[in-house]
Design a protein around this motif. Structure first.
Motif, PDB file in Angstrom:
ATOM      1  N   ILE A  10       0.813  -1.217   0.000  1.00  0.00           N
ATOM      2  CA  ILE A  10       0.000   0.000   0.000  1.00  0.00           C
ATOM      3  C   ILE A  10       0.848   1.270   0.000  1.00  0.00           C
ATOM      4  CG2 ILE A  10      -0.253   0.134   2.516  1.00  0.00           C
ATOM      5  CD1 ILE A  10      -2.905   0.839  -0.261  1.00  0.00           C
ATOM      6  N   ASN A  11       2.160   1.149   0.328  1.00  0.00           N
ATOM      7  CA  ASN A  11       3.055   2.315   0.274  1.00  0.00           C
ATOM      8  C   ASN A  11       2.511   3.485   1.097  1.00  0.00           C
ATOM      9  OD1 ASN A  11       5.196   3.931  -0.398  1.00  0.00           O
ATOM     10  ND2 ASN A  11       4.564   4.296  -2.507  1.00  0.00           N
ATOM     11  N   SER A  12       2.303   3.222   2.372  1.00  0.00           N
ATOM     12  CA  SER A  12       1.812   4.146   3.404  1.00  0.00           C
ATOM     13  C   SER A  12       0.313   3.943   3.650  1.00  0.00           C
ATOM     14  CB  SER A  12       2.067   5.616   3.099  1.00  0.00           C
ATOM     15  OG  SER A  12       1.514   6.423   4.133  1.00  0.00           O
ATOM     16  N   VAL A  13       0.027   3.217   4.710  1.00  0.00           N
ATOM     17  CA  VAL A  13      -1.362   2.880   5.014  1.00  0.00           C
ATOM     18  C   VAL A  13      -2.152   4.095   5.490  1.00  0.00           C
ATOM     19  CG1 VAL A  13      -0.955   2.195   7.432  1.00  0.00           C
ATOM     20  CG2 VAL A  13      -2.814   1.139   6.109  1.00  0.00           C
ATOM     21  N   ARG A  14      -1.476   5.052   6.109  1.00  0.00           N
ATOM     22  CA  ARG A  14      -2.214   6.243   6.546  1.00  0.00           C
ATOM     23  C   ARG A  14      -2.534   7.152   5.370  1.00  0.00           C
ATOM     24  NH1 ARG A  14       0.926   8.825  11.518  1.00  0.00           N
ATOM     25  NH2 ARG A  14       2.763   7.914  10.528  1.00  0.00           N
ATOM     26  N   LEU A  15      -1.562   7.372   4.505  1.00  0.00           N
ATOM     27  CA  LEU A  15      -1.789   8.210   3.335  1.00  0.00           C
ATOM     28  C   LEU A  15      -2.848   7.608   2.421  1.00  0.00           C
ATOM     29  CD1 LEU A  15      -0.939  10.654   1.562  1.00  0.00           C
ATOM     30  CD2 LEU A  15       0.801   9.165   0.544  1.00  0.00           C
ATOM     31  N   ARG A  16      -2.830   6.294   2.311  1.00  0.00           N
ATOM     32  CA  ARG A  16      -3.705   5.638   1.337  1.00  0.00           C
ATOM     33  C   ARG A  16      -4.857   4.879   1.983  1.00  0.00           C
ATOM     34  NH1 ARG A  16       1.360   5.962  -0.931  1.00  0.00           N
ATOM     35  NH2 ARG A  16       1.226   7.229  -2.835  1.00  0.00           N
ATOM     36  N   ALA A  17      -5.202   5.238   3.208  1.00  0.00           N
ATOM     37  CA  ALA A  17      -6.376   4.628   3.849  1.00  0.00           C
ATOM     38  C   ALA A  17      -7.634   4.757   2.988  1.00  0.00           C
ATOM     39  CB  ALA A  17      -6.602   5.234   5.233  1.00  0.00           C
ATOM     40  N   PRO A  18      -7.863   5.894   2.300  1.00  0.00           N
ATOM     41  CA  PRO A  18      -9.087   5.981   1.477  1.00  0.00           C
ATOM     42  C   PRO A  18      -9.178   4.913   0.398  1.00  0.00           C
ATOM     43  CG  PRO A  18      -8.196   8.176   1.862  1.00  0.00           C
ATOM     44  CD  PRO A  18      -7.173   7.203   2.369  1.00  0.00           C
ATOM     45  N   ILE A  19      -8.060   4.555  -0.232  1.00  0.00           N
ATOM     46  CA  ILE A  19      -8.179   3.538  -1.280  1.00  0.00           C
ATOM     47  C   ILE A  19      -8.199   2.127  -0.692  1.00  0.00           C
ATOM     48  CG2 ILE A  19      -7.285   4.992  -3.132  1.00  0.00           C
ATOM     49  CD1 ILE A  19      -4.638   3.487  -2.970  1.00  0.00           C
ATOM     50  N   VAL A  20      -7.658   1.955   0.510  1.00  0.00           N
ATOM     51  CA  VAL A  20      -7.859   0.669   1.192  1.00  0.00           C
ATOM     52  C   VAL A  20      -9.343   0.484   1.478  1.00  0.00           C
ATOM     53  CG1 VAL A  20      -7.365  -0.710   3.239  1.00  0.00           C
ATOM     54  CG2 VAL A  20      -5.554   0.655   2.214  1.00  0.00           C
ATOM     55  N   LEU A  21      -9.980   1.525   1.987  1.00  0.00           N
ATOM     56  CA  LEU A  21     -11.412   1.450   2.276  1.00  0.00           C
ATOM     57  C   LEU A  21     -12.213   1.235   0.993  1.00  0.00           C
ATOM     58  CD1 LEU A  21     -11.597   4.260   4.955  1.00  0.00           C
ATOM     59  CD2 LEU A  21     -11.952   1.813   5.350  1.00  0.00           C
ATOM     60  N   ARG A  22     -11.772   1.845  -0.101  1.00  0.00           N
ATOM     61  CA  ARG A  22     -12.445   1.622  -1.383  1.00  0.00           C
ATOM     62  C   ARG A  22     -12.329   0.157  -1.804  1.00  0.00           C
ATOM     63  NH1 ARG A  22     -11.395   4.653  -7.283  1.00  0.00           N
ATOM     64  NH2 ARG A  22     -12.686   3.170  -8.468  1.00  0.00           N
ATOM     65  N   LEU A  23     -11.141  -0.404  -1.661  1.00  0.00           N
ATOM     66  CA  LEU A  23     -10.953  -1.805  -2.021  1.00  0.00           C
ATOM     67  C   LEU A  23     -11.842  -2.709  -1.169  1.00  0.00           C
ATOM     68  CD1 LEU A  23      -8.913  -3.645  -3.802  1.00  0.00           C
ATOM     69  CD2 LEU A  23      -7.971  -4.208  -1.562  1.00  0.00           C
ATOM     70  N   LEU A  24     -11.880  -2.446   0.116  1.00  0.00           N
ATOM     71  CA  LEU A  24     -12.699  -3.257   1.009  1.00  0.00           C
ATOM     72  C   LEU A  24     -14.175  -3.168   0.629  1.00  0.00           C
ATOM     73  CD1 LEU A  24     -10.995  -2.455   4.448  1.00  0.00           C
ATOM     74  CD2 LEU A  24     -10.564  -4.397   2.919  1.00  0.00           C
ATOM     75  N   ALA A  25     -14.630  -1.965   0.275  1.00  0.00           N
ATOM     76  CA  ALA A  25     -16.034  -1.777  -0.087  1.00  0.00           C
ATOM     77  C   ALA A  25     -16.377  -2.430  -1.416  1.00  0.00           C
ATOM     78  CB  ALA A  25     -16.371  -0.287  -0.123  1.00  0.00           C
ATOM     79  N   GLU A  26     -15.466  -2.339  -2.382  1.00  0.00           N
ATOM     80  CA  GLU A  26     -15.781  -2.785  -3.744  1.00  0.00           C
ATOM     81  C   GLU A  26     -15.491  -4.261  -3.983  1.00  0.00           C
ATOM     82  OE1 GLU A  26     -13.979  -0.248  -6.656  1.00  0.00           O
ATOM     83  OE2 GLU A  26     -14.992   1.555  -5.926  1.00  0.00           O
ATOM     84  N   THR A  27     -14.517  -4.828  -3.272  1.00  0.00           N
ATOM     85  CA  THR A  27     -14.138  -6.219  -3.536  1.00  0.00           C
ATOM     86  C   THR A  27     -14.357  -7.143  -2.346  1.00  0.00           C
ATOM     87  OG1 THR A  27     -11.813  -5.947  -2.879  1.00  0.00           O
ATOM     88  CG2 THR A  27     -12.387  -5.391  -5.163  1.00  0.00           C
ATOM     89  N   ALA A  28     -14.386  -6.606  -1.141  1.00  0.00           N
ATOM     90  CA  ALA A  28     -14.739  -7.336   0.086  1.00  0.00           C
ATOM     91  C   ALA A  28     -13.995  -8.654   0.287  1.00  0.00           C
ATOM     92  CB  ALA A  28     -16.243  -7.570   0.127  1.00  0.00           C
ATOM     93  N   PRO A  29     -12.661  -8.660   0.174  1.00  0.00           N
ATOM     94  CA  PRO A  29     -11.955  -9.907   0.514  1.00  0.00           C
ATOM     95  C   PRO A  29     -12.162 -10.215   1.994  1.00  0.00           C
ATOM     96  CG  PRO A  29     -10.408  -8.085   0.419  1.00  0.00           C
ATOM     97  CD  PRO A  29     -11.726  -7.548  -0.087  1.00  0.00           C
ATOM     98  N   ASP A  30     -12.158 -11.478   2.341  1.00  0.00           N
ATOM     99  CA  ASP A  30     -12.281 -11.831   3.761  1.00  0.00           C
ATOM    100  C   ASP A  30     -11.026 -11.436   4.531  1.00  0.00           C
ATOM    101  OD1 ASP A  30     -14.892 -13.198   3.854  1.00  0.00           O
ATOM    102  OD2 ASP A  30     -13.938 -14.563   2.438  1.00  0.00           O
ATOM    103  N   VAL A  31      -9.873 -11.527   3.852  1.00  0.00           N
ATOM    104  CA  VAL A  31      -8.590 -11.197   4.474  1.00  0.00           C
ATOM    105  C   VAL A  31      -7.814 -10.298   3.517  1.00  0.00           C
ATOM    106  CG1 VAL A  31      -6.420 -12.110   5.391  1.00  0.00           C
ATOM    107  CG2 VAL A  31      -8.542 -13.420   5.678  1.00  0.00           C
ATOM    108  N   LEU A  32      -7.265  -9.206   4.043  1.00  0.00           N
ATOM    109  CA  LEU A  32      -6.416  -8.322   3.258  1.00  0.00           C
ATOM    110  C   LEU A  32      -5.070  -8.168   3.953  1.00  0.00           C
ATOM    111  CD1 LEU A  32      -5.813  -6.285   0.987  1.00  0.00           C
ATOM    112  CD2 LEU A  32      -6.879  -4.518   2.416  1.00  0.00           C
TER     113      LEU A  32
END
Length: 262
Positions: A10-32
């Motif tokens: 993710i190359n900085s989880v704080r900077l890119r938290a919005p796209i992590v949340l987008r991934l979780l919302a759009e693809t919903a893997p059980d484990v990331l």
């Protein structure tokens, strides 16, 4: 219990938290599984991920560098980490699911720019890291295990945009490929992504240096999903979400997915 899994540098989880949340919302893997979080654990936005349904997390962090995290909708148990090559870096963490599957999340050192350990300390550290992975898998054969992460090596000729052009470029040099192969062979790990997608160019990383990464398409497959042989046949539906490389403020890596029917 079928479950889906994704891995993403993710190359900085704080900077890119919005796209992590987008991934979780759009693809919903059980484990990331995330790498290069660049944050102490206490400053990772784990509360935001929990609010999105990922209530379980194990992580190891470092200020400004490295860092790995496993987020899960399913209950997981923290089963520790190993400090390969004694670097003191947060580059590995493991978690066990209730079905007994252990997930290892790795961030192998990139290795610097010069593929010569005599003049480049970082390249030597990378090779030593891979050697210790190999020795561990020899000593403790993995069972009911999944290994994911940014392994920082594109091993196959079709894992890079130009095999001959990259033979002297860190991440695709023969010595790195040999070391990664030795680690894989030591644990009898199965490359799940290539089991599902055996032919053709396949990339998970595109440099920030390219003005138009998509058009240039000079990629490398640095991010991997492996499985121990006892569960490898349960894996399917592998894919790389290339589109995520073009999201707002993107990582230079794209997420890699697999599903396991266990």
């Amino acid at each position: 219990m079928p479950f889906s899994l994704a891995t993403w540098n993710i190359n900085s989880v704080r900077l890119r938290a919005p796209i992590v949340l987008r991934l979780l919302a759009e693809t919903a893997p059980d484990v990331l599984c995330l790498q290069e979080c660049k944050s102490p654990v206490e400053k990772m936005p784990l509360d935001a991920f929990a609010a999105a349904g990922y209530r379980y997390a194990v992580a190891r962090g470092q200020k400004g560098y490295n860092g790995v995290a496993i987020l899960s909708k399913l209950p997981i148990e923290d089963v520790g980490e190993r400090d390969f090559a004694q670097l003191g870096h947060a580059r590995h963490v493991a978690a066990r699911l209730e079905n007994g599957v252990t997930v290892h999340n790795f961030y192998v050192p990139a290795g610097g720019d010069v593929p010569d350990r005599e003049v480049n300390l970082k390249f030597g550290q990378k090779l030593d890291y891979l050697t210790e992975m190999r020795d561990w898998f020899h000593a403790e054969k993995p069972e009911k295990s999944i290994l994911v992460g940014d392994l920082n090596i594109a091993p196959r000729e079709d894992d890079v945009w130009n095999h001959k052009a990259l033979l002297k470029i860190v991440s695709h040099t023969p010595v790195e490929v040999e070391h990664l192969g030795a680690a894989q062979d030591a644990g009898n790990w199965v490359d799940v992504t290539r089991k599902d997608i055996p032919e053709g160019q396949l990339y998970s990383w595109w440099s920030y240096r390219a003005k138009d990464w998509d058009a240039a398409d000079k990629g490398r497959r640095l991010d991997h999903v492996w499985a121990s042989p006892d569960i490898a046949n349960a894996a399917h539906s592998s894919r790389i979400l290339r589109a995520a490389r073009g999201w707002e403020q993107p990582s230079d890596h794209a997420p890699v997915f697999a599903t396991f029917d266990l």
